[in-house]
Design an enzyme around this catalytic site. Structure first.
Site, short mmCIF file in Angstrom:
data_model
loop_
_atom_site.label_atom_id
_atom_site.label_comp_id
_atom_site.label_asym_id
_atom_site.label_seq_id
_atom_site.Cartn_x
_atom_site.Cartn_y
_atom_site.Cartn_z
CG HIS A 93 -1.70 -0.67 0.98
ND1 HIS A 93 -2.50 -1.81 2.01
CD2 HIS A 93 -2.64 -1.29 -0.01
CE1 HIS A 93 -3.76 -2.20 1.87
NE2 HIS A 93 -4.22 -1.72 0.34
CD GLU A 146 9.34 -7.06 -42.05
OE1 GLU A 146 9.83 -6.81 -40.90
OE2 GLU A 146 8.42 -7.28 -42.17
CG ASP A 195 13.39 -7.99 -39.04
OD1 ASP A 195 13.73 -8.56 -38.99
OD2 ASP A 195 11.72 -8.71 -39.44
CB CYS A 236 6.07 0.16 -37.27
SG CYS A 236 6.25 -1.08 -37.67
#
Lengths: 86, 559
Positions: free
Chosen positions: B182, B423, B447, B494
């Site tokens: 907590h 890629e 890649d 991406c």
């Protein structure tokens, strides 16, 4: 002696906050109610026993009670557990 | 200067301040065997302690649910009866209480659920209150803090948290405790940095000593030297300013100072990540890795199972959602499908190659995507494409799926966008032709870098060689963007490169339309883009693309 099976839907399981609400609710019932899970049986008005069940979302629970108003108490608690939130 | 590493970084941030050690009074039980005629007296003493504990907890419970649970514990007959039984067996009240506490705690700690294990700390907290009353020691009145301090404690209990005036607390260091306690949760919500698990730190720290707490790295400095203090003051200031600015900017678009808009998307690997993406203000998802659905299953997931997940994702996001079709094989295996061992897995039977051969598996996914697209802006992205034929084949299967869904009379989206991950070097060289047929490009730099440089990104000896700032990689990226824009389609990225601070100005200069990255990077990239001018970045990009070596590139980008 009456028994009912149910599945716990509560997302967090029986953690401190929901367990605390179960305790408060059970203290108002006319007779003592027990919750059983995985072979362990807890008095529904004891937070320590409830926590020790380790009940999670999807856990199977058996509710039981014995004595005056047992049917009513178990049904009430079941309904309460169904809508219990995290 | 002394430096310590913490076992747990419980709450992030940097704190500088004077140490304030809290030493709890000794609440260990005095153990004594009692005679029968003492039993009643010990029981009375215990009941009195319980009564007073409940009185203390009652008003607290009304304000905070944590103490509500504490009050339940104090009222729990399992605990009080347990103690009374032990008193009856000949132990004094303190001893009985301590033993009962330990038994209850070890029962909770034996549970599988980490959250329930942490509740042992709550039991201890309640029992400590009882013990303090039993022993007649006042719990040390909590420090009346008057200046900003870093608190040090063996362990902080939730009850302590209520007594602390947090206006003066810069940071917290404890010897025990976990990130789900907590205390940790409370501190995180107040943005107070916390380190836990620094065993023995209380014996080393003195009151008023200068300390630095680095919750980001999990490091604590006692009596830091001037240089370290200066360094951390700067870090702290920078962090504070940045955090404030990022917060203010969360809802603003990523627009350069001269009005060029870049879309910031998130890369996600599951539904949880989508919640994060929304929280960090992503404008959509640029890469949804559908593999997790397959990896977390014990068989190929059914159309219905996939449909439900994609639909849920679209409904959670309510923004463009680009889903990459199954990218499996090579180094990514499935528990229920055995891939043959390959000499060159990265050049092997993977991604779209696997899918075009395993038509049923592929079509199951495509149908699920078509159906889910009826509920949101879902786009389909094929990975590892090396030729126009592959893209056509994939889309032909998609048409078959539409036909079959039509025959079944199921709801689906007819006009769904399909694009490719760029890629492979082949896709770069064929970019102009591909751009005429696809709806969008997304450059997968991870890649692409490894294929263009013929350098395995997992090979430790090649880490220097594997560098997306290599001019060949950058030229390939520029070529893809140009080809896409010539055909009038959007070009995104991406790979990790898209969230790289050093690369962002260059990508803006090259005219990239969309950057997709881990959600947590979005705020920083947005901030960066809002501070640069696209026109200037174009000149920078021209110079970078003319560079011949990695070193020149990095000098131009000041990396």
């Amino acid at each position: 002696m009456i028994e009912r099976k149910m599945i716990l839907n509560n997302k967090t399981g029986l953690h401190a906050r929901p367990a605390s609400r179960v305790v408060a609710f059970s203290k108002e019932l006319p007779c003592k109610v027990y919750i059983e899970h995985n072979g362990k049986k807890a008095a529904a008005d004891s937070i320590l026993q409830l926590l020790s069940l380790g009940a999670k979302e999807g856990s199977e629970l058996i509710l039981s009670a014995d004595g005056n108003g047992d049917k009513h108490s178990v049904e009430k608690l079941e309904a309460f557990l169904q809508i219990l939130e995290g | 200067m002394q430096e310590f590493r913490a076992a747990q970084k419980a709450s992030k941030g940097i704190a500088l301040g004077k140490a304030y050690p809290i030493r709890h009074p000794d609440l260990t039980a005095e153990k004594r065997e009692i005679r029968e005629n003492e039993t009643e007296r010990e029981k009375r003493a215990f009941r009195q302690a319980v009564k007073r504990t409940r009185e203390v907890l009652r008003p607290l419970a009304r304000e905070n649910a944590v103490f509500g649970a504490h009050l339940d514990m104090a009222e729990d007959e399992t605990l009080t009866e347990g103690v009374e039984r032990k008193i009856h067996d000949g132990k004094n009240a303190q001893w009985a209480l301590e033993e009962q506490m330990e038994e209850t705690c070890s029962m909770l700690e034996s549970l599988e659920d980490a959250y329930l294990q942490e509740r042992a700390a709550d039991v201890r907290d309640v029992c400590r209150r009882m013990m303090a009353f039993l022993k007649g020691v006042e719990e040390e009145p909590f420090p009346q803090l008057k200046e900003e301090v870093v608190l040090f404690a063996k362990e902080l209990h939730p009850s302590d948290m209520a007594k602390i005036d947090f206006r003066y607390v810069r940071g917290i260091v404890t010897e025990t405790g976990g990130t789900t306690s907590h205390v940790a949760i409370l501190a995180r919500s107040m943005e107070i940095p916390v380190l836990m698990g620094l065993e023995g730190i209380l014996t080393k720290v003195g009151k008023g000593q200068m300390t630095i707490l680095d919750g980001n790295e999990g490091v604590l400095f006692l009596l830091p030297d001037e240089k370290t203090q200066q360094e951390y003051l700067e870090k702290q200031e920078a962090e504070g300013i940045l955090r404030q600015k990022l917060k203010e900017m969360n809802r603003l678009p990523a627009v350069t100072t001269d009005g060029c808009r870049i879309h910031l998307y998130a890369n996600v690997g599951g539904l949880k990540d989508i919640e994060q993406a929304v929280k960090h203000g992503a404008e959509g998802v640029g890469l949804f890795r559908s593999e997790f659905l397959y990896m977390e299953s014990s068989r190929f997931p059914t159309e219905q199972e996939q449909f439900e997940i994609y639909k849920k994702a679209a409904e959670l996001l309510k923004k463009p959602l680009t889903i990459r079709t199954l990218d499996i094989g090579g180094d990514k295996a499935l528990p229920y499908y055995k891939f043959e061992k390959e000499e060159n897995p990265f050049l092997g039977w993977r991604a779209i190659r696997f899918c075009l051969d395993m038509r049923d598996v592929f079509k199951t996914q495509l149908k699920a995507l078509l159906r889910a697209a009826a509920y949101g802006d879902i786009r389909i992205m094929y990975p590892m494409i090396v030729s126009v034929e592959e893209f056509r084949k994939a889309n032909q299967l998609l048409e078959e799926c539409k036909q079959e869904l039509k025959e079944r009379g199921v709801l689906f989206r007819e006009s769904i966008q399909t694009g490719i991950m760029v890629e492979t070097p082949a896709a770069v060289l064929m970019a102009e032709e591909l751009a005429k047929e696809v709806d969008f490009f997304s450059i997968g730099t991870n890649d692409l870098t490894q294929y263009i440089l013929a350098a395995d990104r997992g090979n430790q000896k090649l880490t220097k060689l594997y560098d997306p700032f290599h001019p060949a990689v950058l030229r390939a990226v520029a070529q893809v963007i140009r080809a896409g824009h010539k055909a009038g389609i959007e070009v995104g990225m991406c790979g990790e490169f898209a969230g790289d601070e050093g690369a962002v100005p260059l990508l803006v200069g090259m005219g990239l339309d969309e950057c997709s990255m881990v959600s947590s990077e979005i705020a920083a990239v947005r901030y960066q883009i809002r501070g640069i001018a696209a026109e200037q970045m174009k000149h920078l990009a021209d110079r970078v693309l003319a560079a011949v070596t990695v070193k020149e590139v990095k000098q131009l980008l000041k990396r």
